[in-house]
Scaffold this active site. Structure first.
Site, PDB file in Angstrom:
ATOM      1  N   ASP A  99       0.830  -1.203   0.000  1.00 51.07           N
ATOM      2  CA  ASP A  99       0.000   0.000   0.000  1.00 51.07           C
ATOM      3  C   ASP A  99       0.867   1.256   0.000  1.00 51.07           C
ATOM      4  O   ASP A  99       1.438   1.626   1.022  1.00 51.07           O
ATOM      5  CB  ASP A  99      -0.908  -0.012   1.234  1.00 51.07           C
ATOM      6  CG  ASP A  99      -1.845   1.190   1.275  1.00 51.07           C
ATOM      7  OD1 ASP A  99      -2.063   1.804   0.212  1.00 51.07           O
ATOM      8  OD2 ASP A  99      -2.361   1.500   2.366  1.00 51.07           O
ATOM      9  N   ASP A 317      -1.718   5.286  -5.637  1.00 54.41           N
ATOM     10  CA  ASP A 317      -2.035   4.444  -4.488  1.00 54.41           C
ATOM     11  C   ASP A 317      -2.193   2.989  -4.903  1.00 54.41           C
ATOM     12  O   ASP A 317      -3.205   2.601  -5.488  1.00 54.41           O
ATOM     13  CB  ASP A 317      -3.325   4.948  -3.827  1.00 54.41           C
ATOM     14  CG  ASP A 317      -3.756   4.087  -2.644  1.00 54.41           C
ATOM     15  OD1 ASP A 317      -2.902   3.382  -2.087  1.00 54.41           O
ATOM     16  OD2 ASP A 317      -4.948   4.131  -2.295  1.00 54.41           O
TER      17      ASP A 317
END
Length: 497
Positions: A99, A317
């Site tokens: 992440d 992201d």
């Protein structure tokens, strides 16, 4: 690119033992103990000595820290990419989502409430027990590392407890609460040839005691999240501050259904990589998106829509499966694609999403899209980078726009739909982000900056399976010794598959 050596260098390496035999070099070497026999050390003291030595070896060798990658972007299969980390003493395996939209590495704690115990990904789930690790220590509120986290909103403290904790809420409504622990992170470094070296470093990470929302579901459950953000609490920042790795990491995520890819702490080097500056003083990897082009034509979107502020901007992201556009940009984007695709495909709406019935290759039907950033860097999207195949109807494939709109918000999020099948380099040290289209099943070249300040390329060998443990056969040991000698004369190249 394979590593080649001048013939003279090979001769030096091969004749070196012979020159020792015929010179006056002593045939017997005197070895002295590093620890006198009268001094007895506890096992944890010996382990710490070894860890310090491993860190020195790593720093001097300029090795690349390599993490295996599993999972795929396909939301109908997995919908996330994850890796395996080893924590504690003895080390235990934890599977964590990759992440880049958050900072902290956290895993489920043994006392967790709401943590799933099984996973539909067919991976074993493990909880971390600080009491079972001989090297674990809790982080107090008075610890400087906690204070650093408070500045970036990655940690918090209450008047009722001296324990440094955290509470994170994610965009999908899920959340986690826990406390911080310092313990050893174990990792592989690739040195030369096919040689891997096991090392470890002390890092601060979260121990989750509560999970909510989608994090409690077992269908895609993992042990936690590996935040690769640029704040001081991220592992990449912690390792860089210790001089173990450069403050740059790279990934190349495979877009096929098999998934996998490459994740390294270092800079993947390819001649076609283009860079754009990161927007300064932002908590995420914010980029200055200036315009969007479809089939070479710039869309009529007010540039202020893409400006960065506390409530809008463009973020990269890897923890987001799809991709998102602000409402003001979404309409022109979809309309421009549809006007071109409708010439060779039937269009229709499915649950509010624009879809198309296609009977031929999507590359023959849909246009190329370009996201244009500051500094002249363009992110080129082929049809498979903005479309999702859902099913088929009467022999025709159903493809839908994979980009979603963010109602009432001016946020653009580039998730795995866009990131896959490309090299992405997060150069935190130089505050820039780079990319290029790439076949992520192929090897890549990785550069690290050593403690001498020089950029070094070393052959990391052929890693044939990123999702499998890597063992170095005994027959490679003699080759390793020669490789170490040759490294004094030449530079190689890190190679990952």
């Amino acid at each position: 690119m394979a590593m080649t050596f001048p013939a003279g260098i090979v001769i030096v390496a091969l004749l070196l033992p012979v020159s020792l035999v015929f010179s006056s070099f002593p045939a017997t070497l005197t070895l002295e103990r590093g620890i006198p026999p009268s001094h007895r050390l506890e096992l944890n003291q010996l382990r710490e000595r070894d860890s310090s030595r491993h860190r020195r070896i790593l720093q001097s060798a300029g090795g690349v820290v390599d993490f295996p990658v599993q999972g795929t972007f396909n939301p109908f299969l997995v919908g996330l990419y994850y890796t395996k980390v080893q924590l504690g003493s003895p080390p235990k395996d934890f599977y964590v989502q990759i992440d880049t939209g958050s900072d902290v590495l956290w895993v489920s704690c043994s006392s967790c409430n709401g943590c799933p115990v099984t996973s539909g990904l067919q991976i074993p789930l493990t909880s971390f027990d600080p009491g079972s690790s001989s090297t674990a220590s809790l982080i107090s509120c008075s610890d400087q590392r906690c204070a650093v986290g408070i500045q970036s909103s990655d940690s918090l403290c209450s008047s009722q407890s001296n324990q440094c904790g955290y509470t994170f809420q994610y965009g999908d409504g899920s959340g986690t609460t826990g406390y911080y622990v310092a313990d050893l992170l174990h990792f592989d470094t690739v040195l030369g040839g096919s040689v891997t070296n096991s090392s470890s470093a002390s890092v601060v990470f979260g121990c989750s005691t509560l999970q909510t929302g989608d994090l409690t579901k077992s269908d895609r459950a993992v042990d936690g999240i590996f935040g690769f953000g640029q704040q001081d609490m991220s592992v990449i920042s912690q390792l860089a501050s210790q001089g173990i790795t450069p403050k740059v990491f790279s990934h190349c995520l495979k877009g096929d259904d098999a998934g996998g890819g490459v994740l390294v702490l270092g800079e993947i080097v390819e001649p076609n990589i283009v860079y754009t500056p990161l927007v300064p003083s932002q908590p995420h990897y914010n980029l200055n998106l200036q315009s969007i082009s479809v089939n070479g034509q710039t869309l009529a979107i007010d540039p202020s829509v893409f400006a960065t502020s506390t409530s809008q901007g463009t973020i990269v992201d890897s923890g987001t499966t799809l991709a998102y556009l602000s409402e003001a940009a979404y309409g022109p984007f979809v309309n421009a694609i549809t006007s071109i695709a409708s010439q060779n495909a039937r269009t229709y709406l499915s649950k509010g999403n624009q879809c198309y019935l296609v009977t031929t290759s999507i590359n023959d039907v849909f246009p190329q899209v370009s996201f244009n950033f500051a500094g002249g860097a363009s992110l080129i999207l082929n049809p498979q980078d903005y479309l999702l195949q859902q099913n088929s109807v009467g022999g025709a494939a159903v493809w839908c726009i994979g980009f979603q709109k963010t109602p009432g918000q001016e946020i653009t999020i580039l998730g795995d739909l866009v990131l896959k099948d490309k090299i992405f380099v997060y150069d935190i040290a130089n505050q820039r982000l780079g990319w290029t289209n790439y076949d992520c099943s192929m090897s890549v070249n990785v550069s690290t900056t050593t403690n001498t300040g020089k950029s070094e390329f070393v052959n990391a060998g052929e890693i044939s399976n990123n999702s499998s443990p890597r063992n170095v056969p005994h027959k490679l040991i003699p080759i390793t010794m020669i490789t170490l000698l040759l490294r004094m004369f030449t530079l190689g190249t890190y190679r990952f598959l």
